[in-house]
Design an enzyme around this catalytic site. Structure first.
Site, PDB file in Angstrom:
ATOM      1  N   ASP A 128       0.804  -1.220   0.000  1.00 11.62           N
ATOM      2  CA  ASP A 128       0.000   0.000   0.000  1.00 11.62           C
ATOM      3  C   ASP A 128       0.837   1.271   0.000  1.00 11.62           C
ATOM      4  OD1 ASP A 128      -2.222  -1.630   0.071  1.00 11.62           O
ATOM      5  OD2 ASP A 128      -2.464  -1.476   2.250  1.00 11.62           O
ATOM      6  N   HIS A 184      45.371 -12.263 -44.337  1.00 11.87           N
ATOM      7  CA  HIS A 184      45.283 -13.738 -44.314  1.00 11.87           C
ATOM      8  C   HIS A 184      46.418 -14.342 -43.481  1.00 11.87           C
ATOM      9  CE1 HIS A 184      42.333 -13.751 -47.688  1.00 11.87           C
ATOM     10  NE2 HIS A 184      43.031 -12.709 -48.087  1.00 11.87           N
ATOM     11  N   SER A 314      54.130 -21.091 -16.880  1.00 10.92           N
ATOM     12  CA  SER A 314      54.005 -22.539 -16.939  1.00 10.92           C
ATOM     13  C   SER A 314      54.390 -23.161 -15.611  1.00 10.92           C
ATOM     14  CB  SER A 314      54.894 -23.104 -18.049  1.00 10.92           C
ATOM     15  OG  SER A 314      54.898 -24.514 -18.034  1.00 10.92           O
ATOM     16  N   LYS A 320      58.981 -19.479 -18.993  1.00 17.41           N
ATOM     17  CA  LYS A 320      57.933 -19.188 -19.973  1.00 17.41           C
ATOM     18  C   LYS A 320      56.999 -18.108 -19.428  1.00 17.41           C
ATOM     19  CE  LYS A 320      54.847 -21.739 -23.076  1.00 17.41           C
ATOM     20  NZ  LYS A 320      53.600 -20.985 -22.935  1.00 17.41           N
ATOM     21  N   GLU A 327      44.591 -12.902 -23.126  1.00 11.59           N
ATOM     22  CA  GLU A 327      43.813 -14.131 -22.988  1.00 11.59           C
ATOM     23  C   GLU A 327      42.590 -13.911 -22.096  1.00 11.59           C
ATOM     24  OE1 GLU A 327      47.546 -17.288 -23.479  1.00 11.59           O
ATOM     25  OE2 GLU A 327      46.673 -16.913 -21.496  1.00 11.59           O
TER      26      GLU A 327
END
Length: 462
Positions: A128, A184, A314, A320, A327
């Protein structure tokens, strides 16, 4: 909340137990009981929008003389505390609930009524008073628009502006770095690194333009349409007053929708917004993947740039380092594109006078806006701003590129140019050396015609 002790609440369906320390009432508890589905709750931004809409509704009702000022003030104070996030633990309802979002609307009504009753010292009713002049059918579509518009305005547009500015600065810094162009994924005519980055900046800027155009429709609100779009039980000026109050509170120019039947029965503006977010996700995916390719190596890849080393790459290969930010951005973009599919299906689920997938539209739309905002900042600050240029690798590749012979086409013709390029490929020799043997051009003419920096400016070389 302990959940160990209960009180009895009632609604039109009867009585049931509610945790003693819960601010919600019977209808919220029914939804908690009915939808133990995902554990995903409505987003913080959506709860904030609910608080803001209830604040504006109380203010509009007071201005129109429909509610006592002391009740309106108590509702507004409680609603702003909800908007600020002070009571988020009292909004437990699953995203996968009734399609109109009625459960979430009543959750807000009950929490705000509870708080307002405590502060005022007399009963404030969830239906209400807090829900006066409203229906879930216009409140929830309004909250979808308000929450998305505010998140875009406060998070996404500033993040994209920062990304654009970072790209512009990096493009200016690398405007004289001539590199091998690629089509390409194969060697093509040279470009500058600055030109490449400026193309990315243009993508981002166009994304900003698209969002700004969409905001014109996203800021049009369903409030005032009530149950089916006719505005039953609401003052004719209620919707426009709510929009004005929301604009004053947030700084975003909201307005009442021109057609409330559309605004209740469709989610076209949300689908449009999601579509613009999808385009932005496609743009950021292109940028992220280009960065990954350019950074690839460092010895056996393209190796044109080195992204900032942020963490070991890694668990088995020492030394590495991976392109973790591009990503992560690419995964965000995949999520946004998936969200767009859900929002599209949700948008087409309007039946007659109401869309019935509003909560899932809100959830996915807000997630897309928020993760794109954060990803854009990460991309700008942790990848683009700090990458370094491997000038020696770039120069070596440009000097050996037989496609430079394209610049000789206007002078020696396509056929002879193709023969020069093929021999340069076969012999592994610079195109200039082969052209000296196979054409009548002088050393000086070839230096001028094959200058990679000149070739980035386009046009015909004579």
């Amino acid at each position: 909340m302990s959940g160990k002790e209960f009180r009895i609440e009632h609604d039109s369906m009867g009585e049931l137990e509610v945790p003693e320390d819960a601010l919600w009432g019977a209808q919220t508890q029914r939804a908690v009981n009915n939808f133990p589905i995902s554990g995903l709750q409505m987003p913080r931004r959506f709860i904030a929008a609910l608080g803001l809409v209830k604040w504006a509704a109380a203010g509009a009702n007071a201005e129109l003389g429909l509610i006592n000022s002391d009740v309106a003030i108590a509702i507004q104070q409680a609603a702003l505390s909800v908007a600020a996030g002070d009571h988020d633990e009292h909004f437990p309802i699953d995203v996968f609930q009734t399609g109109s979002g009625t459960s979430s609307n009543m959750n807000a009504n009950e929490v705000i009524a509870h708080l307002a009753t405590e502060s005022l010292g007399k009963e404030v009713h969830p239906n209400d008073h807090v829900n006066m002049s409203q229906s879930s059918n216009d409140v929830i579509p309004t909250c979808v628009h308000v929450s998305a518009a505010l998140t875009i305005n406060e998070q996404l547009l500033p993040a994209l502006a920062q990304l654009s500015k970072t790209l512009e600065a990096k493009a200016d810094e690398t405007r004289d770095v001539v590199k091998t162009g690629r089509t390409h994924l194969m060697d093509a005519m040279p470009v500058t690194l600055g030109q490449e980055l400026d193309g990315w900046r243009s993508q981002v800027d166009h994304g900003i333009e698209r969002l700004n155009d969409t905001m014109k429709r996203l800021t049009a609100l369903a409030q005032g349409g009530t149950a089916v779009g006719t505005g039953i039980n609401a003052h004719p000026r209620f919707g426009s007053k709510v929009a004005v109050l929301l604009g004053e509170q947030t700084g975003v120019p909201f307005s009442a929708a021109e057609n409330q039947f559309e605004s209740l029965s469709t989610q076209d503006a949300a689908v449009e917004t999601s579509g613009q977010l999808r385009v932005l996700a496609v743009s950021l995916t292109k940028i992220a993947n280009d960065l990954r390719w350019m950074n690839s190596g460092p010895l056996a890849g393209i190796g044109e740039i080195a992204l900032p080393a942020l963490q070991p790459g890694s668990s088995i290969m020492p030394g590495k380092v991976n392109p973790v930010i591009p990503e992560a951005v690419a995964m965000v973009c995949a999520q946004v594109i998936g969200n767009d599919t859900t929002i599209t299906i949700g948008g087409q689920s309007g039946n007659f006078q109401l869309n019935v997938m509003l909560p899932v539209v809100a959830y996915n739309l807000l997630q897309s806006i928020e993760i794109l905002s954060a990803a854009s900042i990460c991309l700008a600050d942790k990848a683009i701003a700090g990458f370094t240029v491997n000038a020696e690798n770039i120069a070596r590749a440009v000097g050996r590129n037989p496609i430079l012979v394209t610049a000789l086409n206007p002078v020696i013709g396509y056929e002879l140019g193709a023969a020069v390029a093929k021999k340069a490929y076969a012999d592994g020799r610079p195109v200039k050396d082969v052209a000296l043997e196979m054409t009548d051009l002088t050393d000086e003419e070839l230096d001028r015609l094959l200058d990679p920096a000149e070739l980035t400016e386009g046009g015909i070389k004579h």
